[in-house]
Scaffold this motif. Sequence first.
Motif, PDB file in Angstrom:
ATOM      1  N   ALA A  26       0.832  -1.207   0.000  1.00 17.30           N
ATOM      2  CA  ALA A  26       0.000   0.000   0.000  1.00 17.30           C
ATOM      3  C   ALA A  26       0.869   1.261   0.000  1.00 17.30           C
ATOM      4  O   ALA A  26       0.565   2.233  -0.680  1.00 17.30           O
ATOM      5  CB  ALA A  26      -0.930   0.000   1.214  1.00 17.30           C
ATOM      6  N   TRP A  27       1.940   1.249   0.758  1.00 17.24           N
ATOM      7  CA  TRP A  27       2.774   2.441   0.891  1.00 17.24           C
ATOM      8  C   TRP A  27       3.785   2.595  -0.225  1.00 17.24           C
ATOM      9  O   TRP A  27       4.104   3.718  -0.614  1.00 17.24           O
ATOM     10  CB  TRP A  27       3.512   2.411   2.219  1.00 17.24           C
ATOM     11  N   TYR A  28       4.338   1.485  -0.723  1.00 21.34           N
ATOM     12  CA  TYR A  28       5.463   1.586  -1.659  1.00 21.34           C
ATOM     13  C   TYR A  28       5.230   0.916  -3.011  1.00 21.34           C
ATOM     14  O   TYR A  28       6.009   1.127  -3.930  1.00 21.34           O
ATOM     15  CB  TYR A  28       6.730   0.981  -1.029  1.00 21.34           C
ATOM     16  N   GLY A  29       4.205   0.101  -3.129  1.00 24.47           N
ATOM     17  CA  GLY A  29       3.970  -0.633  -4.373  1.00 24.47           C
ATOM     18  C   GLY A  29       3.755   0.258  -5.581  1.00 24.47           C
ATOM     19  O   GLY A  29       4.145  -0.073  -6.703  1.00 24.47           O
ATOM     20  N   HIS A  30       3.159   1.408  -5.353  1.00 25.56           N
ATOM     21  CA  HIS A  30       2.863   2.329  -6.452  1.00 25.56           C
ATOM     22  C   HIS A  30       4.108   2.958  -7.060  1.00 25.56           C
ATOM     23  O   HIS A  30       4.046   3.564  -8.135  1.00 25.56           O
ATOM     24  CB  HIS A  30       1.924   3.444  -5.974  1.00 25.56           C
ATOM     25  N   LYS A  34       4.754   5.094 -11.732  1.00 32.70           N
ATOM     26  CA  LYS A  34       4.848   6.554 -11.616  1.00 32.70           C
ATOM     27  C   LYS A  34       3.991   7.291 -12.633  1.00 32.70           C
ATOM     28  O   LYS A  34       3.675   8.450 -12.443  1.00 32.70           O
ATOM     29  CB  LYS A  34       6.302   6.989 -11.708  1.00 32.70           C
ATOM     30  N   ALA A  35       3.596   6.625 -13.703  1.00 35.90           N
ATOM     31  CA  ALA A  35       2.765   7.274 -14.711  1.00 35.90           C
ATOM     32  C   ALA A  35       1.292   7.336 -14.287  1.00 35.90           C
ATOM     33  O   ALA A  35       0.531   8.134 -14.824  1.00 35.90           O
ATOM     34  CB  ALA A  35       2.878   6.547 -16.052  1.00 35.90           C
ATOM     35  N   ALA A  36       0.919   6.524 -13.317  1.00 35.37           N
ATOM     36  CA  ALA A  36      -0.476   6.517 -12.855  1.00 35.37           C
ATOM     37  C   ALA A  36      -0.774   7.812 -12.110  1.00 35.37           C
ATOM     38  O   ALA A  36       0.076   8.323 -11.364  1.00 35.37           O
ATOM     39  CB  ALA A  36      -0.724   5.318 -11.949  1.00 35.37           C
ATOM     40  N   PRO A  37      -1.970   8.359 -12.291  1.00 35.79           N
ATOM     41  CA  PRO A  37      -2.336   9.587 -11.564  1.00 35.79           C
ATOM     42  C   PRO A  37      -2.309   9.356 -10.050  1.00 35.79           C
ATOM     43  O   PRO A  37      -2.614   8.257  -9.570  1.00 35.79           O
ATOM     44  CB  PRO A  37      -3.762   9.875 -12.032  1.00 35.79           C
ATOM     45  N   LEU A  43      -6.158   5.873  -4.018  1.00 37.05           N
ATOM     46  CA  LEU A  43      -7.328   4.996  -3.845  1.00 37.05           C
ATOM     47  C   LEU A  43      -6.932   3.524  -3.811  1.00 37.05           C
ATOM     48  O   LEU A  43      -7.451   2.752  -2.995  1.00 37.05           O
ATOM     49  CB  LEU A  43      -8.354   5.259  -4.950  1.00 37.05           C
ATOM     50  N   ALA A  44      -6.003   3.139  -4.684  1.00 39.71           N
ATOM     51  CA  ALA A  44      -5.532   1.753  -4.675  1.00 39.71           C
ATOM     52  C   ALA A  44      -4.839   1.428  -3.346  1.00 39.71           C
ATOM     53  O   ALA A  44      -5.060   0.356  -2.771  1.00 39.71           O
ATOM     54  CB  ALA A  44      -4.586   1.519  -5.844  1.00 39.71           C
ATOM     55  N   SER A  45      -4.055   2.366  -2.847  1.00 36.81           N
ATOM     56  CA  SER A  45      -3.367   2.152  -1.571  1.00 36.81           C
ATOM     57  C   SER A  45      -4.363   2.015  -0.425  1.00 36.81           C
ATOM     58  O   SER A  45      -4.187   1.172   0.459  1.00 36.81           O
ATOM     59  CB  SER A  45      -2.402   3.305  -1.284  1.00 36.81           C
ATOM     60  N   ILE A  48      -5.807  -1.467  -0.596  1.00 39.92           N
ATOM     61  CA  ILE A  48      -4.858  -2.471  -0.099  1.00 39.92           C
ATOM     62  C   ILE A  48      -4.745  -2.380   1.422  1.00 39.92           C
ATOM     63  O   ILE A  48      -4.694  -3.401   2.121  1.00 39.92           O
ATOM     64  CB  ILE A  48      -3.478  -2.296  -0.761  1.00 39.92           C
ATOM     65  N   ALA A  49      -4.725  -1.162   1.937  1.00 41.52           N
ATOM     66  CA  ALA A  49      -4.586  -0.966   3.385  1.00 41.52           C
ATOM     67  C   ALA A  49      -5.760  -1.556   4.152  1.00 41.52           C
ATOM     68  O   ALA A  49      -5.594  -1.960   5.313  1.00 41.52           O
ATOM     69  CB  ALA A  49      -4.426   0.517   3.710  1.00 41.52           C
ATOM     70  N   PHE A  50      -6.935  -1.633   3.536  1.00 41.84           N
ATOM     71  CA  PHE A  50      -8.083  -2.261   4.199  1.00 41.84           C
ATOM     72  C   PHE A  50      -7.732  -3.678   4.636  1.00 41.84           C
ATOM     73  O   PHE A  50      -8.030  -4.097   5.758  1.00 41.84           O
ATOM     74  CB  PHE A  50      -9.306  -2.272   3.274  1.00 41.84           C
ATOM     75  N   PHE A  51      -7.066  -4.422   3.752  1.00 40.04           N
ATOM     76  CA  PHE A  51      -6.711  -5.798   4.073  1.00 40.04           C
ATOM     77  C   PHE A  51      -5.619  -5.856   5.137  1.00 40.04           C
ATOM     78  O   PHE A  51      -5.582  -6.786   5.953  1.00 40.04           O
ATOM     79  CB  PHE A  51      -6.306  -6.553   2.799  1.00 40.04           C
ATOM     80  N   GLU A  52      -4.763  -4.843   5.156  1.00 38.07           N
ATOM     81  CA  GLU A  52      -3.768  -4.756   6.221  1.00 38.07           C
ATOM     82  C   GLU A  52      -4.462  -4.631   7.570  1.00 38.07           C
ATOM     83  O   GLU A  52      -4.109  -5.316   8.526  1.00 38.07           O
ATOM     84  CB  GLU A  52      -2.849  -3.550   5.976  1.00 38.07           C
ATOM     85  N   TYR A  53      -5.474  -3.783   7.640  1.00 39.05           N
ATOM     86  CA  TYR A  53      -6.211  -3.604   8.884  1.00 39.05           C
ATOM     87  C   TYR A  53      -6.942  -4.877   9.292  1.00 39.05           C
ATOM     88  O   TYR A  53      -7.076  -5.171  10.474  1.00 39.05           O
ATOM     89  CB  TYR A  53      -7.202  -2.447   8.770  1.00 39.05           C
ATOM     90  N   CYS A  54      -7.431  -5.626   8.307  1.00 40.26           N
ATOM     91  CA  CYS A  54      -8.139  -6.879   8.598  1.00 40.26           C
ATOM     92  C   CYS A  54      -7.224  -7.906   9.262  1.00 40.26           C
ATOM     93  O   CYS A  54      -7.716  -8.846   9.896  1.00 40.26           O
ATOM     94  CB  CYS A  54      -8.737  -7.464   7.320  1.00 40.26           C
ATOM     95  N   LEU A  55      -5.919  -7.754   9.122  1.00 42.01           N
ATOM     96  CA  LEU A  55      -4.963  -8.647   9.782  1.00 42.01           C
ATOM     97  C   LEU A  55      -4.332  -7.997  11.011  1.00 42.01           C
ATOM     98  O   LEU A  55      -4.114  -8.657  12.031  1.00 42.01           O
ATOM     99  CB  LEU A  55      -3.866  -9.056   8.795  1.00 42.01           C
TER     100      LEU A  55
END
Length: 117
Positions: A26-30, A34-37, A43-45, A48-55
Motif C-alpha cells: 500500500a505504501w510503496y507498491g505504487h 509513476k505514470a499513474a495519476p 485509492l488503490a493504496s 490495499i490498506a483495508f486488508f492490512e487492517y483486517c490482519l
Amino acid sequence: MTLPPALVPYVAVALLVGSNVFMTFAWYGHLKFKAAPLYVVVLASWGIAFFEYCLQVPANRMGHGHFSAAELKTIQEVVTLLVFAGFSVWWLGEPLRWNHAVGFALIAGGAAFVFYR
C-alpha cells in the motif's frame, strides 16, 4: 474461535507479517507505476490498506494478552523492516547495501531491549 494459548503468539506474529506485506504494498507498491495519476494510487493504496487492517487489528487484539502493547509495536517494527527489505529487492529492484543491513541490525538490537526482563 479460541486458540490454544500456546499458539497465540505464533498466530499473532503471523498475522503481523501478513499485515505488513499488505501495508508495504500500500505504501510503496505504487512506486513502480509513476505514470499513474496520484488519485488512482491513493485509492488503490487505501484499498490495499483495508486488508492490512483486517490482519493487524486481530493480531493486536489476540496478541495483547501474551505481549504488552510496546512488545507488539516492537514486533511490528522489526517485521516491517524484514518485509520491506525483501520488498525493496524483489518488487522495486533496489539492492540493499551494507549500511542498510547495519542500520536494520541496530534497530533490531534496540528492539531486543524491549523484551529484556
